[in-house]
Design an enzyme around this catalytic site. Sequence first.
Site, mmCIF file in Angstrom:
data_model
loop_
_atom_site.group_PDB
_atom_site.id
_atom_site.type_symbol
_atom_site.label_atom_id
_atom_site.label_comp_id
_atom_site.label_asym_id
_atom_site.label_seq_id
_atom_site.Cartn_x
_atom_site.Cartn_y
_atom_site.Cartn_z
ATOM 1 N N TYR A 114 -2.949 8.907 15.818
ATOM 2 C CA TYR A 114 -1.550 8.511 15.927
ATOM 3 C C TYR A 114 -1.365 7.412 16.972
ATOM 4 O O TYR A 114 -0.454 6.592 16.870
ATOM 5 C CB TYR A 114 -0.682 9.743 16.243
ATOM 6 C CG TYR A 114 -0.761 10.763 15.114
ATOM 7 C CD1 TYR A 114 -0.004 10.602 13.967
ATOM 8 C CD2 TYR A 114 -1.648 11.827 15.169
ATOM 9 C CE1 TYR A 114 -0.108 11.486 12.901
ATOM 10 C CE2 TYR A 114 -1.761 12.722 14.122
ATOM 11 C CZ TYR A 114 -0.992 12.545 12.975
ATOM 12 O OH TYR A 114 -1.107 13.409 11.915
ATOM 13 N N ASP A 170 -6.427 3.382 7.289
ATOM 14 C CA ASP A 170 -7.715 3.936 6.874
ATOM 15 C C ASP A 170 -8.664 2.885 6.287
ATOM 16 O O ASP A 170 -9.867 3.111 6.214
ATOM 17 C CB ASP A 170 -7.513 5.045 5.824
ATOM 18 C CG ASP A 170 -6.799 6.255 6.406
ATOM 19 O OD1 ASP A 170 -6.452 6.223 7.594
ATOM 20 O OD2 ASP A 170 -6.600 7.235 5.669
ATOM 21 N N LYS A 179 -1.109 -1.097 2.274
ATOM 22 C CA LYS A 179 -0.999 -0.602 3.650
ATOM 23 C C LYS A 179 -1.876 0.610 3.860
ATOM 24 O O LYS A 179 -1.937 1.459 2.983
ATOM 25 C CB LYS A 179 0.473 -0.230 3.912
ATOM 26 C CG LYS A 179 0.727 0.508 5.176
ATOM 27 C CD LYS A 179 1.397 1.884 4.978
ATOM 28 C CE LYS A 179 0.552 2.903 4.310
ATOM 29 N NZ LYS A 179 1.045 4.297 4.405
ATOM 30 N N THR A 180 -2.548 0.722 4.912
ATOM 31 C CA THR A 180 -3.129 1.958 5.458
ATOM 32 C C THR A 180 -4.131 1.596 6.551
ATOM 33 O O THR A 180 -4.967 0.703 6.356
ATOM 34 C CB THR A 180 -3.816 2.874 4.417
ATOM 35 O OG1 THR A 180 -4.372 3.977 5.129
ATOM 36 C CG2 THR A 180 -4.910 2.222 3.587
ATOM 37 N N GLY A 184 1.742 7.069 5.871
ATOM 38 C CA GLY A 184 1.473 6.967 7.307
ATOM 39 C C GLY A 184 1.798 5.586 7.860
ATOM 40 O O GLY A 184 1.642 4.583 7.160
ATOM 41 N N ASP A 223 -3.076 3.906 -1.311
ATOM 42 C CA ASP A 223 -3.522 3.978 -2.711
ATOM 43 C C ASP A 223 -2.604 4.854 -3.554
ATOM 44 O O ASP A 223 -2.222 4.478 -4.669
ATOM 45 C CB ASP A 223 -4.986 4.430 -2.813
ATOM 46 C CG ASP A 223 -5.278 5.696 -2.020
ATOM 47 O OD1 ASP A 223 -4.470 6.063 -1.158
ATOM 48 O OD2 ASP A 223 -6.319 6.329 -2.271
ATOM 49 N N ASP A 224 -2.201 6.012 -3.013
ATOM 50 C CA ASP A 224 -1.339 6.899 -3.804
ATOM 51 C C ASP A 224 0.036 6.263 -4.042
ATOM 52 O O ASP A 224 0.574 6.329 -5.146
ATOM 53 C CB ASP A 224 -1.152 8.245 -3.077
ATOM 54 C CG ASP A 224 -2.418 9.101 -3.144
ATOM 55 O OD1 ASP A 224 -3.142 9.012 -4.149
ATOM 56 O OD2 ASP A 224 -2.688 9.835 -2.182
ATOM 57 N N ARG A 233 6.569 10.749 2.888
ATOM 58 C CA ARG A 233 5.490 10.950 1.919
ATOM 59 C C ARG A 233 5.967 11.544 0.586
ATOM 60 O O ARG A 233 5.160 12.090 -0.167
ATOM 61 C CB ARG A 233 4.420 11.858 2.522
ATOM 62 C CG ARG A 233 3.581 11.207 3.618
ATOM 63 C CD ARG A 233 2.310 11.963 3.885
ATOM 64 N NE ARG A 233 1.553 11.438 4.997
ATOM 65 C CZ ARG A 233 0.687 10.419 4.893
ATOM 66 N NH1 ARG A 233 0.495 9.838 3.732
ATOM 67 N NH2 ARG A 233 0.027 9.990 5.950
ATOM 68 N N TYR A 271 -20.701 13.973 30.961
ATOM 69 C CA TYR A 271 -20.100 14.582 29.760
ATOM 70 C C TYR A 271 -20.625 13.968 28.475
ATOM 71 O O TYR A 271 -20.901 12.763 28.408
ATOM 72 C CB TYR A 271 -18.575 14.353 29.737
ATOM 73 C CG TYR A 271 -17.808 15.050 30.811
ATOM 74 C CD1 TYR A 271 -17.891 16.433 30.987
ATOM 75 C CD2 TYR A 271 -16.967 14.323 31.652
ATOM 76 C CE1 TYR A 271 -17.162 17.069 31.975
ATOM 77 C CE2 TYR A 271 -16.232 14.959 32.640
ATOM 78 C CZ TYR A 271 -16.340 16.329 32.798
ATOM 79 O OH TYR A 271 -15.624 16.951 33.771
HETATM 80 P P1 FBP Z 1 -1.750 6.582 4.672
HETATM 81 O O1 FBP Z 1 -2.907 6.763 3.747
HETATM 82 O O2 FBP Z 1 -0.447 6.994 4.109
HETATM 83 O O3 FBP Z 1 -1.705 5.188 5.214
HETATM 84 O O4 FBP Z 1 -1.975 7.520 5.944
HETATM 85 C C1 FBP Z 1 -3.225 7.637 6.526
HETATM 86 C C2 FBP Z 1 -3.231 8.546 7.720
HETATM 87 O O5 FBP Z 1 -2.923 7.845 8.882
HETATM 88 C C3 FBP Z 1 -4.593 9.241 7.804
HETATM 89 O O6 FBP Z 1 -5.490 8.493 8.557
HETATM 90 C C4 FBP Z 1 -4.245 10.604 8.331
HETATM 91 O O7 FBP Z 1 -5.139 11.578 7.878
HETATM 92 C C5 FBP Z 1 -2.886 10.855 7.768
HETATM 93 O O8 FBP Z 1 -2.273 9.610 7.579
HETATM 94 C C6 FBP Z 1 -2.019 11.706 8.654
HETATM 95 O O9 FBP Z 1 -0.826 11.979 7.997
HETATM 96 P P2 FBP Z 1 0.538 12.370 8.709
HETATM 97 O O10 FBP Z 1 1.116 11.117 9.275
HETATM 98 O O11 FBP Z 1 1.373 12.879 7.590
HETATM 99 O O12 FBP Z 1 0.223 13.354 9.776
#
Ligand code: FBP
Length: 551
Positions: free
Chosen positions: A421, A202, A199-200, A78, A172-173, A142, A240
Amino acid sequence: MKKSALQQARAAYKPQLPIVLTGGVKIVEGEPTQSADNQADIQKLFPNTYGLPEIRFEKVPATESAEPINVGVILSGGQAPGGHNVISGLFDGIKSINRNSRLYGFLMGPGGLVDHKYKELTADIIDEYRNTGGFDIIGSGRTKLETKEQFDKGLEILRELDIKALVIIGGDDSNTNAAILAEYYKAIGAGVQVIGVPKTIDGDLKNSVIETSFGFDTATKVYSEVIGNIQRDCNSAKKYWHFIKLMGRSASHIALECALQCQPNVCIISEEVEAKNMTLDQVVDEIAEAVVARANDGNNYGVVLIPEGLIEFIPAVKALIAELNDLLAAKAEEFAAVDPEKQREWVIAHLSEANAKTYESLPAGVARQLTLDRDPHGNVQVSLIETEKLLSEMVGKRLEQLAAEGKYKGKYSTMHHFFGYEGRCADPSNFDANYCYALGFTAACLIAAGKTGYMSSLRNLTLAPVNWIAGGIPITMMMNMERRHGEMKPVIRKALVELDGEPFLKFAKHRDEWKRDTCYTYPGPIQYFGPAEVSDQPSLTLVYEQKRRKY
Ligand code: FBP
């Protein structure tokens, strides 16, 4: 390409490098390391790259330049703000080693290496992308690098381009795969070093030696800006309840950081749900309780933050997913041949009694999502599950019951949002711009030092960048064995929110007050210029974890 005024101003920003990286570097090696767990298994799988020492760089006077080196780079997974700065830091780093060094980018992720799709990244290309968000300089993907065939195919193009080192920028992966690739190339004497970069958005690729993954800072600042805006709208119209799902495939770091930044009425933390062994109904009750309490004060509005990965942390659902993963891995063909109309029955018939019961209890759409395609790393695609709608509907039903019992008299109208996103390709904050540039530059230093199987590392991140410590961490040090696709595999251990950690404790201390009262804070947009207190602050997660400032 037409550039906005901000893009033009931002292109001129000079990331700050740690002082140790501003001359020549000397390597200081620490003690041999051990993996996070399952040491004997990991050592067996990584005989050539296990137990390496941690590395720290120290500044020495710049020396004669070394031989030029060709380096390849891959963006994996991502998008996360700052990826372009890792590449520009790497570029400047290898050019400072020798100006004839070359950088090649493999296109659209690890698949580019296997399919031999690449482009040379020259100075004019790099300059176009400095301090910009996105991964569009070479694209990302990916594809999982895991087979010998892929490694050998990759080696063909590395040899053709005379590439001596490969930098994999990923989560991590992807860094797990970087370690496997490093081990393989070392074992066969391929003469190609592999370096990882954390990187991430998350924020779950961190540990005692990797303080944070890049992109978390910027992404959470973007989400906090819009959550703050929604809170102000909510507090203006007072009509709301907003249910906001926040990205973060597994861990709740993003939701927690945004809660600390914005002080919403409710924020669910998946790790707590798991630790307390909560059911979905109990999560619903917790939110409904906040709605009732605020309604009693005449406040029929509020904001609820929900981490994307929640569903997987509800213990009963987690057990169900684990069995589904094994079942679908073992009987993939059989399942694919089942008529889609009958797949639900097929799944129920093949599950154990307890998990079949949980499966049947879930709304049909959510249950179905759990059986759909995994991502290439075997993960359920949680971003496709509309947990925010699921919860708000269940809360609505609960409120109807309470109203029937005379325990609730408020009004309940909802709005739903999913922020994910929107934050992944924002221009990096100053923190991420500096951090990423330094990560790339450090990767170049690790390459120059002949290292492989290391992750680029910067520490002391709540201090000014000049004071950051630069070095490398053996990737095997972060690994343990986990079950994936029905088999035990070596993987980097994911960092979840720690319930005894400072960021969570800070949140837990204040959440009751935030729940009943309206204590919203409005962080506003990322500031790229201006006083350090508005433009250079790291995430609160990092600040509380390092306890360097009092709040
Ligand atoms: P990474 O772990 O590869 O950094 O991606 C994280 C992420 O942004 C998550 O937060 C989300 O669930 C996922 O990617 C969404 O994946 P995609 O971009 O394939 O829709």
